[in-house]
Write an enzyme that holds these catalytic residues in place. Structure first.
Site, mmCIF file in Angstrom:
data_model
loop_
_atom_site.group_PDB
_atom_site.id
_atom_site.type_symbol
_atom_site.label_atom_id
_atom_site.label_comp_id
_atom_site.label_asym_id
_atom_site.label_seq_id
_atom_site.Cartn_x
_atom_site.Cartn_y
_atom_site.Cartn_z
ATOM 1 N N ASP A 133 -49.685 123.400 134.756
ATOM 2 C CA ASP A 133 -50.928 124.056 134.370
ATOM 3 C C ASP A 133 -52.095 123.211 134.874
ATOM 4 O OD1 ASP A 133 -51.220 121.955 132.643
ATOM 5 O OD2 ASP A 133 -50.895 123.114 130.829
ATOM 6 N N ASP A 163 -44.341 130.815 129.583
ATOM 7 C CA ASP A 163 -44.037 129.458 129.126
ATOM 8 C C ASP A 163 -44.419 129.396 127.664
ATOM 9 O OD1 ASP A 163 -46.516 127.406 128.497
ATOM 10 O OD2 ASP A 163 -47.118 129.140 129.698
#
Lengths: 378, 378
Positions: free
Chosen positions: B93, B269
């Site tokens: 991320d 996720d």
């Protein structure tokens, strides 16, 4: 057919002994190290991971398991082997040592030790008979007599009184075992007597007269210097029959293990490899290494590229340092695994050395390698 | 030759999509669930254990890794794949979400987000360019643009401002990526706009014009009800090109996953399977089960005797209950493993169902099985 407990002494090299004992759950090569599965688990490792370190037997703690989840419950669930999914041998202690070290309030009298549970504050009584009953409910392959264990230093009168009480409890444990033992299970007596050789001799003489399956040296690694411990071990093992296994309880560091084997010990248990693993310390062929130290932060090398265990060969010191600093579970898992694998490699090395009559050289070379210390940081 | 990122849509069933993407570290079947490896480890599991659950890709957190051990250090140690011994694909991320959720003091302006590190209190600056640089240093297979993520509910003006800023940061991220990208690596843009469909549409339109390798739906699972989240997903995915993967960030429960796949999402996720595993909760085919509950104390049955994963079939509920109550690491390890395995089984079930055009039935049957609830206690 259930295998009966038996011990076979295969070879000696000086006082060091190479042997094997058989239990209902399989054979164990000695000298042997038993990881501690206090609450029905070797902390941080799955049973498969424990086996992967070369471990052949684990220790279970009567004190913890009787309080939670309870011995009757474990029995109803099929016994400790099934409960924790460990198919190999289990030795259970009697609870005496943990009563001393964990419970704040305790009273010892002739009949029992009474203590306050560290979990819920309830008063709990443990007699020699109940300690055997619990160990049979758990399904131990090797059970231990209840004893009274003192911290050292202690006054000689106190040591003598605790040793005498432990002898009377040994007799009661033996009688309880004879009526309640599971087939093939063994019972070990525990030599007490603190740091007093006369008391140790009296304890050993009386116990061997009772004919246990094996003999433990208890009441050591409780505060005394290493040389005192090793002296007591050296003087006590000759008082025990060659034909029976000898177990030094709660010991120890890699150096303790090799020195105690040199003095005739066959079995050990200790929390050090897993406890220190949870605190960032690795035991290796080059001595102990503190992974929390910043010198490892950029070190791409594994802890031991020549280890037989993949974990010690695979993960970098930098990664183990990072996991330790970040307090990640995987750090504790990997270091506990590496430490147990090193302990078992050390035991295997001792067994091989004794078998070929080179124990003295192995002992010397191993100590020299520890003393040379870790590789310099990159 | 390094594999270039590519996505192949293999089959659709309603809005649900069966696909595959290729990365320099291998292929991933979609719909895919990515366990979260926040600090360079999926909490409690070795990389082998993670693979054993059927996982093909994990997520790494830029925010955590940039603060400790540091992106330059990870790069010098060979990149995140080598560092954490994970040879399969990694998505990182951009750090934006953790800046919002973890750092107390932060300032967002056009140029950067500046925040106080939760580790040592130091002020740290993260620009879109630096977020890309960090992800390239880590060696991500898929990198994410830096965005500004708001908690919901939020005022429309704030949502609009953050969405517009995220679009400008998307452009800067793309430019930085074009000069610094590692070969084969992908960059995803992130659709923002909170719970406002007009803003979502504007964000999606602008982003798709920039031509990213894939598109995430961000800024959800941040406090809004599930039906709001699913409505936004349902309205947003048709605005994204069929030819590119769609990733719903930070989601979710098993029910969230199946409903989002039904609305055209390909990737997820979430920390739930491992976080809840550390707190005694298991995800199973029969819904969530709280192992801390006393009703499991005497239950010798495994959590799921029909699971494809040995851990779910092997250990008794009584043992998992005991480990949870005793706060043993192995409880967290086993339940995290069981949960990830269930998540991956669920994803595999969805993939198979889409491939044969039976996704609606799979969705219905799975939900019905959850609603029937756990087997009654023994």
């Amino acid at each position: 057919m259930i295998e009966q407990f038996s011990f076979r002494l295969m070879m000696t090299d000086g006082a060091a002994r190479r042997g094997e004992f058989a239990t209902p759950h399989g054979k164990v090569q000695t000298p042997a190290f038993m990881p501690v599965g206090t609450q029905g688990t070797v902390k941080g490792l799955s049973p498969e991971d424990v086996r992967g370190t070369g471990t052949e037997i684990v220790l279970g703690n009567t004190y913890h398991l009787m309080l939670r989840p309870g011995a009757e419950r474990v029995a109803a669930l099929g016994g400790l082997h099934t409960f924790m999914n460990w198919p190999l041998p289990i030795l259970t202690d009697s609870g005496g040592f943990q009563v001393m070290s964990l419970s704040e309030l305790r009273k010892v009298d002739e009949r029992a030790v009474t203590f306050r549970s560290h979990l819920d504050g309830a008063m709990v009584e443990l007699t020699p008979e109940r300690a055997i009953e619990i160990q049979m409910l758990l399904g131990a392959d090797i059970a231990m007599q209840l004893d009274e264990c003192l911290k050292l230093p202690a006054a000689r009168d106190d040591i003598a009184r605790a040793m005498q009480l432990s002898l009377r409890w040994a007799e009661r444990s033996k009688r309880a075992f004879e009526t309640k033992a599971r087939e093939g299970c063994a019972l070990f007596g525990i030599v007490q007597g603190g740091d007093d050789l006369t008391l140790r001799a009296e304890s050993a003489r009386e116990l061997t007269g009772m004919d246990f399956h094996g003999y433990a040296v208890g009441g050591l690694a409780v505060g005394e210097p290493q040389e005192v411990m090793l002296k007591i071990v050296a003087e006590t093992t000759p008082m025990l029959p060659d034909s029976h296994p000898r177990y030094l309880m709660g010991v120890g560091t890699p150096h303790d293990l090799i020195e105690a084997v040199a003095r005739g010990i066959d079995m050990f248990d200790c929390v050090l490899p897993t406890r220190n693993g949870r605190h960032g310390m690795a035991f290796t062929r080059r001595g102990a290494i503190n992974l929390a130290n910043a010198r490892h932060a950029n070190d791409a090398r594994p802890l031991d590229g020549e280890s037989e265990h993949p974990v010690a060969r695979t993960y970098s010191r930098a990664y183990l340092h990072h996991l330790t600093k970040a307090n990640e579970m995987l750090g504790a898992i990997l270091l506990s695994t590496i430490n147990l694998a090193y302990y078992q490699t050390l035991m295997a090395g001792m067994r091989e050395a004794i078998a070929v009559g080179r124990f003295a050289q192995f002992r010397e070379q191993t100590a020299a390698q520890w003393q040379r210390g870790d590789l310099p940081a990159l």
